[in-house]
Every structure is written in structure tokens, then in C-alpha cells.
Design a protein around this motif. Sequence first.
Motif, PDB file in Angstrom:
ATOM      1  N   VAL A   1       0.785  -1.070  -0.210  1.00 11.87           N
ATOM      2  CA  VAL A   1       0.011   0.510  -0.114  1.00 11.87           C
ATOM      3  C   VAL A   1       1.403   1.202   0.134  1.00 11.87           C
ATOM      4  O   VAL A   1       1.018   2.667  -0.873  1.00 11.87           O
TER       5      VAL A   1
ATOM      6  N   GLU B   1       2.307   1.991  -3.419  1.00 14.22           N
ATOM      7  CA  GLU B   1       1.243   2.016  -4.683  1.00 14.22           C
ATOM      8  C   GLU B   1       0.725   3.554  -4.111  1.00 14.22           C
ATOM      9  O   GLU B   1       0.939   4.141  -4.889  1.00 14.22           O
ATOM     10  N   SER B   2       0.828   4.306  -3.037  1.00 16.00           N
ATOM     11  CA  SER B   2       0.794   5.846  -3.013  1.00 16.00           C
ATOM     12  C   SER B   2       2.232   6.623  -2.859  1.00 16.00           C
ATOM     13  O   SER B   2       1.243   7.710  -3.632  1.00 16.00           O
TER      14      SER B   2
ATOM     15  N   THR C   1       1.553   7.003  -6.690  1.00 16.66           N
ATOM     16  CA  THR C   1       0.208   7.466  -7.364  1.00 16.66           C
ATOM     17  C   THR C   1       1.048   9.449  -7.150  1.00 16.66           C
ATOM     18  O   THR C   1       0.239   9.500  -8.140  1.00 16.66           O
ATOM     19  N   ALA C   2       0.952   8.983  -6.312  1.00 22.63           N
ATOM     20  CA  ALA C   2       1.906  10.444  -5.945  1.00 22.63           C
ATOM     21  C   ALA C   2       3.091  11.444  -6.800  1.00 22.63           C
ATOM     22  O   ALA C   2       2.614  12.389  -7.334  1.00 22.63           O
TER      23      ALA C   2
ATOM     24  N   ALA D   1      -1.741  12.022  -0.582  1.00 25.16           N
ATOM     25  CA  ALA D   1      -1.996  11.549   0.653  1.00 25.16           C
ATOM     26  C   ALA D   1      -3.758  11.109  -0.193  1.00 25.16           C
ATOM     27  O   ALA D   1      -3.952   9.730   0.262  1.00 25.16           O
ATOM     28  N   THR D   2      -4.933  12.047   0.098  1.00 26.95           N
ATOM     29  CA  THR D   2      -6.209  11.465  -0.464  1.00 26.95           C
ATOM     30  C   THR D   2      -6.259  11.424  -1.947  1.00 26.95           C
ATOM     31  O   THR D   2      -6.864  10.511  -2.435  1.00 26.95           O
TER      32      THR D   2
ATOM     33  N   ALA E   1      -4.130   8.829  -2.664  1.00 26.42           N
ATOM     34  CA  ALA E   1      -3.864   7.766  -2.868  1.00 26.42           C
ATOM     35  C   ALA E   1      -4.557   6.723  -2.625  1.00 26.42           C
ATOM     36  O   ALA E   1      -5.019   5.585  -2.947  1.00 26.42           O
ATOM     37  N   ASN E   2      -5.771   7.505  -1.256  1.00 33.21           N
ATOM     38  CA  ASN E   2      -6.228   6.941  -0.600  1.00 33.21           C
ATOM     39  C   ASN E   2      -7.988   6.576  -1.251  1.00 33.21           C
ATOM     40  O   ASN E   2      -8.648   5.508  -1.430  1.00 33.21           O
TER      41      ASN E   2
ATOM     42  N   GLY F   1      -6.913   3.674  -4.253  1.00 38.51           N
ATOM     43  CA  GLY F   1      -6.711   1.914  -3.003  1.00 38.51           C
ATOM     44  C   GLY F   1      -8.418   1.830  -2.843  1.00 38.51           C
ATOM     45  O   GLY F   1      -8.017   0.261  -2.996  1.00 38.51           O
TER      46      GLY F   1
END
Length: 465
Positions: free
Chosen positions: A3, A6-7, A10-11, A456-457, A459-460, A463
Motif C-alpha cells: 500500500v 502504491e501510494s 500514485t503521488a 495522500a488523498t 492514494a486513498n 486504493g
Amino acid sequence: MSVLSESAATAARGRKTVRWVVLIAALALVFDGYDLVVYGTVVSSLLDDPSQLGPLDAAQAGALGSYALVGVMVGALVVGAVGDFLGRRKVMLINIAWFSIGMALTSMATSVFAFGILRFLTGIGVGALVATAGAVVAEFAPAGKKNFYNAIVYSGVPAGATLASVLAIVFNGILDWRGLFMIGALPIVFLLPVALFKLPESPRWLQARGRQHEAELLSVKTGIPLLAAPASTATAGTAASAVQQKAGFAGLASRRYAVPTAFLGIMSFSGLLLTYGLNTWLPEIMSQYGYDKNYSLMFLVTLNAGAVVGGLIASRSADKFGAKRIVSTTFALAALSLVLLTFGFPLPVLLTAIAIAGVGTLGTQVLIYGLVSNYYATSVRAAGVAWCAGFGRLGGIFGPLLGGFLIAAGVQTATAFYVFAGVALAGALVTLFLPKRPVTEESSGLAEDRQAPAMATAANIVGND
């Protein structure tokens, strides 16, 4: 892939996407700024040499300078009607090409009539770009930095204006006005190919159009977060229908947006009247104070450089303290600095006052575009920015006409500055009374984003998909 990794991926995708979007939009608006000032740099030559386009007096030259602005208004309003339906990417690509071709054809004009028609047609492409750029940035920029990224993009306008002034000085005696206009056609050579490969569609625009699956796929690919669905929606179907609000100008006419839309239009009218009026006539006004052409062009460089630097600094304050408060302050600074120009100060003080005037005129307009882009929900964002750009261009049309009328009437140069200062003061007052942004699911989501890092948002959300 964990996770955490992956975050991070994405960032990284999100940052890369934002960089490309900001770069392409800013370069497009550099040539809007170039178009804004290039006519002002050559208008004296056209007045002095009837063999170029035909005989011109000051009033006619002012009207000729307004033809492009009429086209800008038409282009902005047209894209406001269709931009929220066609998409951001398609509008940007079409109008980069449109603008470039228009500039090339204008450089070949041989009569006043042909020059005016081609300036009008070129303006249509400029207006569409200006109206779309704000919507693009608002939907790609991370929360908490929207005004700053918007200022970077719209600072392309004063940067392009500075470029036009510098090139007019550097190529004085080397290139005539036709060569300077041909430079404005370069985006079709280098910017359009880059945009074709690097400018994605806005995932939030797809979401606002109810194309949720496409939006989710593009969000994963670009790293740009989607807006969270309203808490009250229980299924994907109801979420999609909730996102599809009234789009385009119909949404602006709703009870939620009607009054603030009128205020924002007046603010833009004031900012663009000052911007186009001063950029067209400042060299001529200062020449009546005894400054030659090179000095007059240096004043244009100072005016627009002040707008670039001051606009970026002010945008940071706008993200921290709110754009409305900063816009009213910069309008007031413009009024003060324009009055100071009439006092006959030494050249260094005069240049400082002109730089501050740049912050308060074109720099203020940069902030207004940011305020407008973030004021509206996605479903009406292109229409809102288009209204701001389109109705505001009435001020842009009136600015050169007003300057030409004042000069043709033989009024004192100080009077011209007092008139422009009065417009700036009126803009400050209107800004103070702008209603607060209407509360929507989207604005609530943005408020939540400010409480956590934007990536972070992203990535969430990815996810959770």
C-alpha cells in the motif's frame, strides 16, 4: 505492491501530470499575453507609416486594438457554452492551433480592414484558451495550492506581454511589425505537438459528466484524485446522478450562482479594462511626458514584470488568507500607484510605481481568474471562467477605446491616469461585497483535502477503487 509503495507511485504520477498540465497551460497563455501587447508595441509605427495598413489616427488605432478583444469575448463565451460538454483537452488543442494560424495570417494583412478581421478571428482562439486554462488548473492542482498554480499559469499572460515588449526592443530595426506577429504563430510548431501527447482529459470533468468508470481509470493513470461522492448517496448510480448538476451557463443562472456571477463579471471587467488600456496606451502616454520609444517600451516591460512577480507572491497570500481579501488589496494598490505616476517623480521611483501598477492591474486579473476557477463547482467551472473572461473582455475592449478617446480629445496625461485609478478603486469596492462561495459537496470535499496532504488523498481514492 505494498500500500505504501502504491501510494508513493500514485503521488509521483500526480505530480508529473500536474507539471505537464501547468506547463502546457502556461505556455498557451504566454502567447495570449504576447498578443495582448504586441499591438501596443507596433501601434506607433502603424500611426506614423500609412504605407503599412493605411492612414490611422489615435481613435481609429484604439478601435483597431479592440477588435481582437471582441474576438476574445466571443471565444470565451462560446467555450463557456460548449466547454463543459466538450471537455478541457479538446478545447485546448483546437484553440492552440486556431490562435497560431490567426497570428500567422494577421502578419500578412495589407489593409486596415483585413488586419481588423484577422485580429478578431485570432481573438476567438485566445478567448477560448483563457477561459479553459482556469478550469484545467482548478481540476488538476492539489488543494491548498490552487491559487498558486493558477497564478503560475495565468502569469503566462504578463510573461508573454513582457516577451513582446523585450522582443520589440531587441528586434527594433531588424524585424518589422509583421515579423513580430509571425513570432506569435510559433505555438502550432512546438506547443501543439507537446499538448497532443502530454495533456490528459480532466478526470473530474469526466466525473461531472457522469462518466464515472472512465474517470476512475484516468484517475489511476494520472494520479489525480476524484471528488468523493456525497455521503448521502448509497449507490454508484445515485452518486453519478448527484454529480450531474446543471452544466454550462444554465448553472450560472441558478439561484446559487446568479448574484456572485454578476459581481465576478464586474471585477473582471475592471481588471481587464486596466490591463488592456494601460498595455495599449502606456507607451504613448509616457511619450507625452517626454520619454522616447525605448523608454516607453521599458515601461511596458516593468508593468508586466511587476505583474508576473507580484502576482506569484500575491497568490501565495491568496492561498493563505483568501483570494477575495488579496484581490481587493491589489486593486487598491493599482489606484494608488496610478495616481503617483502623475507626480513627476525621478525615473527609479516612477518605475517602482509602474511595477506596483502591474501587480494591481494584470496581476490582479491573474488572481481574479484563480478566484473564479475555484469559486465554481466542476459542472459549471468552464462556464464560470468563460463568463469572467468574456464579460471581462468588454472592459478589455473599452480600455483601448477609452485611452484612445482621452488622447484624441487632448486631455492632460494626468487625467488619463486618474480615470484608470478610479476604475481600480471601483474594482476594489465590488470585490469587498462579493458573496461567500456557495457550499456544495465539492467545496466540502476541498475543505477536507486541506486538512490532509493532497497526494495522500489521491492514494486513498485509488486504493479504495
